[in-house]
Design a protein around this motif. Structure first.
Motif, PDB file in Angstrom:
ATOM      1  N   CYS A 404       9.573  76.070  61.325  1.00 20.40           N
ATOM      2  CA  CYS A 404       9.446  74.827  60.551  1.00 20.40           C
ATOM      3  C   CYS A 404      10.809  74.360  60.058  1.00 20.40           C
ATOM      4  CB  CYS A 404       8.502  75.041  59.367  1.00 20.40           C
ATOM      5  SG  CYS A 404       6.782  75.348  59.819  1.00 20.40           S
ATOM      6  N   ALA A 405      11.658  75.318  59.620  1.00 18.02           N
ATOM      7  CA  ALA A 405      12.995  74.959  59.151  1.00 18.02           C
ATOM      8  C   ALA A 405      13.836  74.408  60.297  1.00 18.02           C
ATOM      9  CB  ALA A 405      13.665  76.183  58.524  1.00 18.02           C
ATOM     10  N   ILE A 406      13.694  74.991  61.486  1.00 19.27           N
ATOM     11  CA  ILE A 406      14.412  74.485  62.669  1.00 19.27           C
ATOM     12  C   ILE A 406      14.009  73.039  62.945  1.00 19.27           C
ATOM     13  CG2 ILE A 406      14.464  74.661  65.192  1.00 19.27           C
ATOM     14  CD1 ILE A 406      16.334  76.648  63.991  1.00 19.27           C
ATOM     15  N   LYS A 407      12.724  72.750  62.870  1.00 18.74           N
ATOM     16  CA  LYS A 407      12.251  71.379  63.098  1.00 18.74           C
ATOM     17  C   LYS A 407      12.820  70.427  62.057  1.00 18.74           C
ATOM     18  CE  LYS A 407       8.008  68.716  63.872  1.00 18.74           C
ATOM     19  NZ  LYS A 407       6.525  68.779  63.919  1.00 18.74           N
ATOM     20  N   GLN A 408      12.820  70.864  60.798  1.00 17.49           N
ATOM     21  CA  GLN A 408      13.334  70.035  59.723  1.00 17.49           C
ATOM     22  C   GLN A 408      14.830  69.778  59.898  1.00 17.49           C
ATOM     23  OE1 GLN A 408      11.934  68.482  57.268  1.00 17.49           O
ATOM     24  NE2 GLN A 408      13.558  68.128  55.748  1.00 17.49           N
ATOM     25  N   HIS A 409      15.572  70.789  60.331  1.00 24.03           N
ATOM     26  CA  HIS A 409      17.033  70.718  60.378  1.00 24.03           C
ATOM     27  C   HIS A 409      17.564  70.150  61.695  1.00 24.03           C
ATOM     28  CE1 HIS A 409      21.142  71.677  59.481  1.00 24.03           C
ATOM     29  NE2 HIS A 409      21.232  72.597  60.417  1.00 24.03           N
ATOM     30  N   LEU A 410      16.927  70.513  62.813  1.00 23.86           N
ATOM     31  CA  LEU A 410      17.460  70.156  64.123  1.00 23.86           C
ATOM     32  C   LEU A 410      16.583  69.187  64.906  1.00 23.86           C
ATOM     33  CD1 LEU A 410      18.763  73.678  65.234  1.00 23.86           C
ATOM     34  CD2 LEU A 410      20.104  71.758  64.359  1.00 23.86           C
ATOM     35  N   GLY A 411      15.377  68.929  64.434  1.00 24.65           N
ATOM     36  CA  GLY A 411      14.543  67.929  65.077  1.00 24.65           C
ATOM     37  C   GLY A 411      13.465  68.505  65.977  1.00 24.65           C
ATOM     38  N   SER A 412      12.551  67.621  66.394  1.00 21.49           N
ATOM     39  CA  SER A 412      11.361  68.037  67.142  1.00 21.49           C
ATOM     40  C   SER A 412      11.681  68.564  68.532  1.00 21.49           C
ATOM     41  CB  SER A 412      10.385  66.864  67.252  1.00 21.49           C
ATOM     42  OG  SER A 412       9.919  66.493  65.973  1.00 21.49           O
ATOM     43  N   ALA A 413      12.697  67.997  69.205  1.00 20.49           N
ATOM     44  CA  ALA A 413      13.008  68.434  70.564  1.00 20.49           C
ATOM     45  C   ALA A 413      13.455  69.896  70.583  1.00 20.49           C
ATOM     46  CB  ALA A 413      14.092  67.531  71.169  1.00 20.49           C
ATOM     47  N   VAL A 414      14.321  70.264  69.638  1.00 18.99           N
ATOM     48  CA  VAL A 414      14.773  71.654  69.554  1.00 18.99           C
ATOM     49  C   VAL A 414      13.613  72.556  69.139  1.00 18.99           C
ATOM     50  CG1 VAL A 414      16.362  73.239  68.392  1.00 18.99           C
ATOM     51  CG2 VAL A 414      17.128  70.938  69.034  1.00 18.99           C
ATOM     52  N   TYR A 415      12.810  72.087  68.214  1.00 18.52           N
ATOM     53  CA  TYR A 415      11.607  72.819  67.789  1.00 18.52           C
ATOM     54  C   TYR A 415      10.707  73.107  68.987  1.00 18.52           C
ATOM     55  CZ  TYR A 415       7.046  73.309  65.363  1.00 18.52           C
ATOM     56  OH  TYR A 415       5.815  73.714  64.909  1.00 18.52           O
ATOM     57  N   ASP A 416      10.500  72.134  69.850  1.00 23.62           N
ATOM     58  CA  ASP A 416       9.663  72.325  71.035  1.00 23.62           C
ATOM     59  C   ASP A 416      10.258  73.382  71.966  1.00 23.62           C
ATOM     60  OD1 ASP A 416       7.910  70.421  70.105  1.00 23.62           O
ATOM     61  OD2 ASP A 416       8.712  68.798  71.342  1.00 23.62           O
ATOM     62  N   ASP A 417      11.598  73.425  72.066  1.00 22.65           N
ATOM     63  CA  ASP A 417      12.248  74.468  72.872  1.00 22.65           C
ATOM     64  C   ASP A 417      11.928  75.854  72.314  1.00 22.65           C
ATOM     65  OD1 ASP A 417      13.424  72.635  74.580  1.00 22.65           O
ATOM     66  OD2 ASP A 417      15.305  72.550  73.449  1.00 22.65           O
ATOM     67  N   TYR A 418      11.976  75.971  70.997  1.00 16.49           N
ATOM     68  CA  TYR A 418      11.674  77.262  70.371  1.00 16.49           C
ATOM     69  C   TYR A 418      10.224  77.661  70.630  1.00 16.49           C
ATOM     70  CZ  TYR A 418      15.997  78.131  67.796  1.00 16.49           C
ATOM     71  OH  TYR A 418      17.293  78.429  67.453  1.00 16.49           O
ATOM     72  N   ILE A 419       9.305  76.717  70.497  1.00 16.09           N
ATOM     73  CA  ILE A 419       7.900  77.032  70.746  1.00 16.09           C
ATOM     74  C   ILE A 419       7.707  77.485  72.189  1.00 16.09           C
ATOM     75  CG2 ILE A 419       5.567  76.073  70.876  1.00 16.09           C
ATOM     76  CD1 ILE A 419       6.544  76.561  68.025  1.00 16.09           C
ATOM     77  N   GLU A 420       8.341  76.795  73.124  1.00 13.48           N
ATOM     78  CA  GLU A 420       8.214  77.172  74.532  1.00 13.48           C
ATOM     79  C   GLU A 420       8.783  78.566  74.780  1.00 13.48           C
ATOM     80  OE1 GLU A 420       9.226  75.412  79.012  1.00 13.48           O
ATOM     81  OE2 GLU A 420       9.965  74.363  77.229  1.00 13.48           O
TER      82      GLU A 420
END
Length: 506
Positions: A404-420
């Motif tokens: 959640c912090a990654i999404k807040q700080h770096l955005g949804s595209a990077v967050y999606d990479d982490y989820i994948e």
């Protein structure tokens, strides 16, 4: 004819050389090409890595997914092709050699002796690589005939007494505790005591055999005494003791640690009045300190060999993460102060205790941001036992928080990479329920598979219901699977609870 033969030989040698390139060499080439913007050379290197190492290295695909230097190339069609090749190789390799899953069959004893507090006098001789300790331990034997504590294996005991009387003891150096290495079991006879008592110990630890990759050290640049080396007699069954420690150390060393530090004329004192289990002492002639106050929080960054500007970033980002989690979970953490110790070492990694985090790192970057976000997440998720499969209630929830912090700080595209990437790690991980916490591959289960479960639950029930659930779980400081199931049954549908159960067993 001769020219053609030479050309064939050269081509053959080039093929052999390419085939012999190590994974790290190819990775380095790929990152250089990415930095230079050489797309064709980059994807050639990635293709070689997929061919040579896709089936051998199960971490290759998720690590590439999280590589910041590759993000500008994710829109290239060749990136999808590389991912598909690596994913196929991982699945085929996993089907041929499935991961063994070691379940936890140990029975947890509920009425073991419990340590309530420590009063310790500690002398650190840096030049001799030795500590001398006198520890008075307030303990409740709870009707037991003996207490089992764990201590640094290279220890010479000079006194063990219960209520002032010498007692029998056995120091079994071949019986090691989980997480504490190298350690031995110190079994202390209760004598006539069966309830509250005071154990007095005196001993010397030789510190010339500390593993280089551990969270411990004793040399002229750094002294680091932690739970993970067992410098004090540790009660591994409970996490509710307090401590007062007087510390004498070679002149010229500055000192910090996991508690409240004060300086005397020729010694130091560390008080840790909150319940816990780890008493970390850190000393060096070269400690640097940076303090940031933000929203009534005090963030103190203590570092060794860490760039000043990066220490500033750590302080600011940590304050932001704490603020964000307080809003996300609608709950403040236990304390409003945080001390972070940053030091360079080869092992990497981090750990957190109440008000205290240790990180092994060289500089501030995305990796360190995610690591800090995970460890700060434990200020909301840390009540479950750490030596059983229920530790998923600590680690999976802290890891999800960091996403959640990654999404807040770096955005949804990077967050999606982490989820994948996490989904790839979870694909071949063992089931969460019942997994031995020390099993091979348990990290992927408790950190990645559990985080994906929480992400998928969020998608299933929606953001509002999900974060309402997380608020109530955090507010109740859930410490067991039974408590987790009771809370989910109150707030989720029967089908949702069954879905969670299935996912824990998959």
């Amino acid at each position: 004819m001769k020219t053609r033969t030479i050309a064939i030989i050269i081509a053959l040698l080039q093929t052999i050389a390419a085939a012999c390139q190590s994974e790290s060499t190819l990775y380095g080439h790929a990152m250089n090409f990415a930095r230079q913007g050489c797309k064709d050379s980059l994807f050639y290197s990635l293709d070689r890595m997929a061919t040579l190492y896709g089936a051998r290295d199960a971490d290759l695909l998720p690590e590439l997914l999280l590589e910041p230097r590759l993000r500008p190339y994710h829109s290239d069609s060749r990136w999808s092709q590389v991912k598909d090749r690596l994913r196929k190789a991982r699945i085929e390799a996993a089907s041929e050699s499935p991961r063994p899953c070691q379940t936890d069959t140990a029975t947890k004893l509920n009425n073991t002796p419990i340590v309530n507090s420590y009063d310790i006098d500690l002398t650190i001789d840096v030049a001799a690589k030795r500590i001398d300790v006198r520890a008075d331990i307030d303990i409740d034997f709870r009707g037991n005939s003996h207490a089992d504590l764990y201590l640094w294996r290279y220890t010479q005991l000079s006194r063990v007494a219960v209520n002032g009387r010498a007692t029998r003891y056995e120091f079994a150096k071949d019986i090691e505790a989980p997480w504490i290495s190298p350690s031995g079991r110190l079994r202390i006879d209760a004598g006539t005591a069966r309830g509250a008592a005071r154990i007095t110990t005196a001993y010397t630890c030789r510190l010339d055999s500390i593993p280089e990759d551990g969270f411990a050290a004793c040399d002229s640049s750094l002294v680091m005494l932690t739970y993970y080396m067992g410098w004090y007699p540790i009660d591994i069954d409970h996490e509710t003791s307090t401590a007062n420690i007087d510390i004498h150390i070679t002149p010229g060393f500055e000192l910090t640690g996991s508690g409240i530090i004060s300086r005397k004329a020729d010694s130091w004192h560390m008080a840790q009045p909150w319940e816990g289990f780890d008493y970390t002492i850190i000393a060096s002639p070269d400690l640097k300190q940076k303090t940031v106050s933000h929203n009534n929080r005090k963030i103190e960054v203590v570092s060794l060999g860490f760039p000043d500007a990066d220490a500033d970033s750590v302080a600011v980002r940590s304050a932001e993460i704490m603020d964000y989690y307080a809003r996300l979970y609608r709950l403040e953490p236990n304390g409003r102060q945080l001390r972070i110790f940053l030091f360079p070492a080869g092992g990497g990694g981090a750990y957190s205790r109440r008000n205290f985090i240790v990180c092994c790192c060289q500089r501030y970057n995305e990796w360190l941001y995610q690591l800090l976000a995970h460890e700060i997440g434990h200020f909301w998720w840390s009540s479950a036992p750490t030596d059983q499969w229920e530790d998923w209630l600590n680690e999976s929830f802290a890891q999800y928080s960091s996403l959640c912090a990654i999404k807040q700080h770096l955005g949804s595209a990077v967050y999606d990479d982490y989820i994948e990437a996490y989904r790839e790690w979870a694909r071949t991980a063992c089931p969460i329920r019942g997994l031995n916490r020390q099993a091979n591959g348990a990290f992927y289960t408790f950190y990645h598979k559990g985080a994906v479960l929480l992400y998928d639950l969020q998608q299933r029930i929606g953001d509002k219901a999900f974060f309402d659930l997380m608020h109530h779980l955090a507010a109740k400081r859930i410490g067991s699977q039974r408590e987790f199931e009771a809370e989910t049954s109150r707030r989720l549908s029967h089908d949702d609870c069954l879905w969670i159960e299935r996912r824990l067993n998959q």
